[in-house]
Design a protein around this motif. Structure first.
Motif, mmCIF file in Angstrom:
data_model
loop_
_atom_site.group_PDB
_atom_site.id
_atom_site.type_symbol
_atom_site.label_atom_id
_atom_site.label_comp_id
_atom_site.label_asym_id
_atom_site.label_seq_id
_atom_site.Cartn_x
_atom_site.Cartn_y
_atom_site.Cartn_z
ATOM 1 N N LYS A 171 0.834 -1.208 0.000
ATOM 2 C CA LYS A 171 0.000 0.000 0.000
ATOM 3 C C LYS A 171 0.867 1.255 0.000
ATOM 4 N N GLY A 172 1.932 1.220 0.804
ATOM 5 C CA GLY A 172 2.824 2.369 0.841
ATOM 6 C C GLY A 172 3.507 2.612 -0.488
ATOM 7 N N TYR A 173 3.929 1.540 -1.140
ATOM 8 C CA TYR A 173 4.604 1.692 -2.429
ATOM 9 C C TYR A 173 3.640 2.139 -3.517
ATOM 10 N N ARG A 174 2.373 1.744 -3.414
ATOM 11 C CA ARG A 174 1.395 2.238 -4.383
ATOM 12 C C ARG A 174 1.234 3.749 -4.244
ATOM 13 N N ALA A 175 1.224 4.225 -2.997
ATOM 14 C CA ALA A 175 1.165 5.679 -2.791
ATOM 15 C C ALA A 175 2.430 6.340 -3.338
ATOM 16 N N GLY A 176 3.571 5.687 -3.116
ATOM 17 C CA GLY A 176 4.817 6.205 -3.674
ATOM 18 C C GLY A 176 4.806 6.212 -5.186
ATOM 19 N N GLN A 177 4.173 5.195 -5.784
ATOM 20 C CA GLN A 177 4.063 5.156 -7.236
ATOM 21 C C GLN A 177 3.297 6.357 -7.774
ATOM 22 N N ILE A 178 2.234 6.734 -7.092
ATOM 23 C CA ILE A 178 1.452 7.885 -7.547
ATOM 24 C C ILE A 178 2.319 9.136 -7.545
ATOM 25 N N ALA A 179 3.089 9.306 -6.461
ATOM 26 C CA ALA A 179 3.962 10.479 -6.379
ATOM 27 C C ALA A 179 5.050 10.437 -7.441
ATOM 28 N N SER A 180 5.655 9.274 -7.646
ATOM 29 C CA SER A 180 6.733 9.182 -8.636
ATOM 30 C C SER A 180 6.188 9.298 -10.057
ATOM 31 N N ALA A 181 4.971 8.769 -10.298
ATOM 32 C CA ALA A 181 4.351 8.928 -11.611
ATOM 33 C C ALA A 181 4.059 10.395 -11.902
ATOM 34 N N ALA A 182 3.647 11.117 -10.864
ATOM 35 C CA ALA A 182 3.429 12.562 -11.028
ATOM 36 C C ALA A 182 4.728 13.261 -11.395
ATOM 37 N N LEU A 183 5.829 12.832 -10.788
ATOM 38 C CA LEU A 183 7.123 13.434 -11.091
ATOM 39 C C LEU A 183 7.540 13.134 -12.525
ATOM 40 N N VAL A 184 7.301 11.902 -12.993
ATOM 41 C CA VAL A 184 7.628 11.553 -14.378
ATOM 42 C C VAL A 184 6.795 12.388 -15.348
ATOM 43 N N SER A 185 5.512 12.570 -15.043
ATOM 44 C CA SER A 185 4.644 13.376 -15.904
ATOM 45 C C SER A 185 5.135 14.812 -15.979
ATOM 46 N N LEU A 186 5.515 15.352 -14.836
ATOM 47 C CA LEU A 186 6.046 16.715 -14.808
ATOM 48 C C LEU A 186 7.335 16.789 -15.631
ATOM 49 N N ALA A 187 8.195 15.780 -15.477
ATOM 50 C CA ALA A 187 9.445 15.746 -16.225
ATOM 51 C C ALA A 187 9.187 15.618 -17.726
ATOM 52 N N HIS A 188 8.179 14.848 -18.091
ATOM 53 C CA HIS A 188 7.837 14.684 -19.503
ATOM 54 C C HIS A 188 7.417 16.012 -20.114
ATOM 55 N N GLY A 189 6.660 16.794 -19.355
ATOM 56 C CA GLY A 189 6.262 18.109 -19.848
ATOM 57 C C GLY A 189 7.446 19.035 -20.046
ATOM 58 N N THR A 190 8.438 18.946 -19.144
ATOM 59 C CA THR A 190 9.608 19.810 -19.274
ATOM 60 C C THR A 190 10.494 19.408 -20.443
ATOM 61 N N ASN A 191 10.347 18.171 -20.931
ATOM 62 C CA ASN A 191 11.231 17.693 -21.997
ATOM 63 C C ASN A 191 10.496 17.609 -23.334
ATOM 64 N N ASP A 192 9.433 16.815 -23.411
ATOM 65 C CA ASP A 192 8.811 16.551 -24.705
ATOM 66 C C ASP A 192 7.965 17.701 -25.223
ATOM 67 N N ALA A 193 7.242 18.401 -24.336
ATOM 68 C CA ALA A 193 6.450 19.537 -24.823
ATOM 69 C C ALA A 193 7.356 20.592 -25.440
ATOM 70 N N GLN A 194 8.561 20.704 -24.921
ATOM 71 C CA GLN A 194 9.486 21.711 -25.432
ATOM 72 C C GLN A 194 9.952 21.413 -26.852
ATOM 73 N N LYS A 195 9.935 20.151 -27.239
ATOM 74 C CA LYS A 195 10.382 19.818 -28.593
ATOM 75 C C LYS A 195 9.447 20.445 -29.625
ATOM 76 N N THR A 196 8.152 20.392 -29.340
ATOM 77 C CA THR A 196 7.207 21.040 -30.242
ATOM 78 C C THR A 196 7.359 22.556 -30.185
ATOM 79 N N MET A 197 7.602 23.091 -29.002
ATOM 80 C CA MET A 197 7.869 24.537 -28.912
ATOM 81 C C MET A 197 9.050 24.916 -29.796
#
Length: 411
Positions: A171-197
């Motif tokens: 259960k704890g790791y599932r909560a950690g997964q949500i937080a880490s998935a949020a971090l990956v999503s944020l990182a994806h925006g900082t990298n891939d969205a910029q390519k189109t920019m």
């Protein structure tokens, strides 16, 4: 001037279409393991990822500068060349999505732009040193670094949790997964969205609307962020299935380790301006998670097909971009022909995908979509990386959870 203005508009719209395909093609990078372990419901997961991709798009412009200033000589190309390169990238994204293969949207974009530029202007307009240092070397190093880091993180995670109650720690790791998935999503925006920019900025520079070397205007940043967020919310369910179920069987501690390692790698690359493939980073991290768990399984036939797709991405998108550039340079009728052919190809791919649809209701089902190659793309990839000799029937009965050797079952 009116012609140039209209053409720039077409290029910008096409760039946003690419950004949209990038979003649903790469949703799996952040959310595949979170969905496969049940840490989040599929629709909630992609909604969170979409929102954080949008936020991440506003955090940096370093990667956008790499695209608009570093890969090709903006003074030597015309907007129709950028349009042709985008067409090559979009078609490769859709073909690999149809095959359920997590290939690199970034390399599809680079390949399309480089191929179109070479066909139109010549090799001299491509900055070879930037291609090697900021594309090819990170492409090789990133999945290895992320994979090794995740192997170590996974082993450390299981060692730290060995004296705790398995159900409570899960259960704890599932909560950690949500937080880490949020971090990956944020990182994806900082990298891939910029390519189109970067591509949109490059189009504005080549059309004379911006000065050479200019940074992306705010409206470019906002529109690119909205486009990638919308594509992310759509959900690239075929690729989510492959990433979440096809490479290895993911448990919550592995998912947490994989996503954390991937996020750190992506954010670091965004900070220094490397236009990294988030797909390759996250795929390497997932494989590392499989290797890091005792008794874990990595399905190397799937990994081999993915690696072959990575190798094919730059040249395949480049060839399509080059052909589109040669046609687009014939004038208005050439640009129109490229647009019509691209729309027809996209429609054909979408109709093919409806034969065996994958969505949020069946994304965690392991079916024929993950075991059989699809159409032309996967057939070519299978030729480069043929499956093991063992029969599928024998492989289907191999134990998965207790095997200590890498499974050879094709997924």
């Amino acid at each position: 001037m009116e012609h140039i203005t209209l053409l720039i508009g077409i290029v910008i719209i096409t760039a946003l279409v690419f950004d949209f395909t990038n979003g649903f093609h790469d949703t799996a990078n952040a959310m595949a393991t979170t969905i496969s372990t049940g840490a989040m419901k599929p629709k909630a997961a992609v909604a969170m990822s979409a929102l954080l991709n949008l936020v991440g798009a506003f955090l940096s412009v370093e990667v956008a500068a790499t695209i608009s200033k570093g890969i090709v000589d903006e003074s030597g190309i015309q907007p129709e060349v950028i349009f042709a390169g985008l067409v090559g990238a979009i078609l490769w994204n859709l073909l690999t999505w149809l095959a359920g293969l997590p290939s690199s949207s970034s390399h599809a974009l680079f390949g399309g732009l480089i191929g179109a530029t070479v066909a139109s202007v010549g090799l001299d307009a491509v900055h070879g040193d930037a291609v090697v240092m900021k594309i090819l070397i990170p492409a090789v190093a990133a999945p290895i670094v992320a994979g090794v880091a995740t192997v170590l993180a996974t082993r450390l995670t299981y060692r730290a949790a060995r004296s705790t109650d398995p159900e409570a720690s899960a259960k704890g790791y599932r909560a950690g997964q949500i937080a880490s998935a949020a971090l990956v999503s944020l990182a994806h925006g900082t990298n891939d969205a910029q390519k189109t920019m970067g591509v949109m900025t490059l189009a504005l520079i080549t059309g004379g609307a911006l000065a050479p070397g200019a940074d992306p205007p705010l409206w470019v940043i906002a529109s690119a962020g909205v486009a990638i967020a919308a594509g992310t919310y759509l959900g690239g369910w075929r690729i989510i299935r492959t990433m979440g179920k096809g490479i290895t069987d993911i448990e919550p501690p592995q998912g947490f380790a994989a996503q954390t390692g991937a996020a750190v790698t992506i954010l670091t690359s965004s900070h220094i301006g490397f236009a990294l493939s988030t797909t390759q980073v996250c795929s390497g991290a997932v494989m590392g998670a499989g290797l890091g768990r005792k008794g874990g399984v990595v399905r190397w036939s799937t990994a081999g097909r993915m690696a072959a797709a990575w190798l094919l991405t730059l040249p395949a998108a480049g060839l399509v971009g080059a052909a589109a550039a040669l046609l687009a340079e014939q004038g208005d009728w050439g640009v129109t022909a490229v647009a019509v052919l691209a729309v027809a190809a996209c429609a054909a791919i979408w109709l093919a995908s409806r034969r065996k649809p994958v969505d949020h209701t069946n994304v965690n089902d392991v079916g024929t979509e993950t075991t059989e190659p699809v159409d032309v793309v996967a057939t070519a990839i299978q030729t480069v990386a043929p499956p093991p000799v063992a029969s599928a029937a024998a492989e289907a009965h191999e134990p998965q959870a207790t095997s200590t050797a890498p499974a050879q079952a094709a997924v």
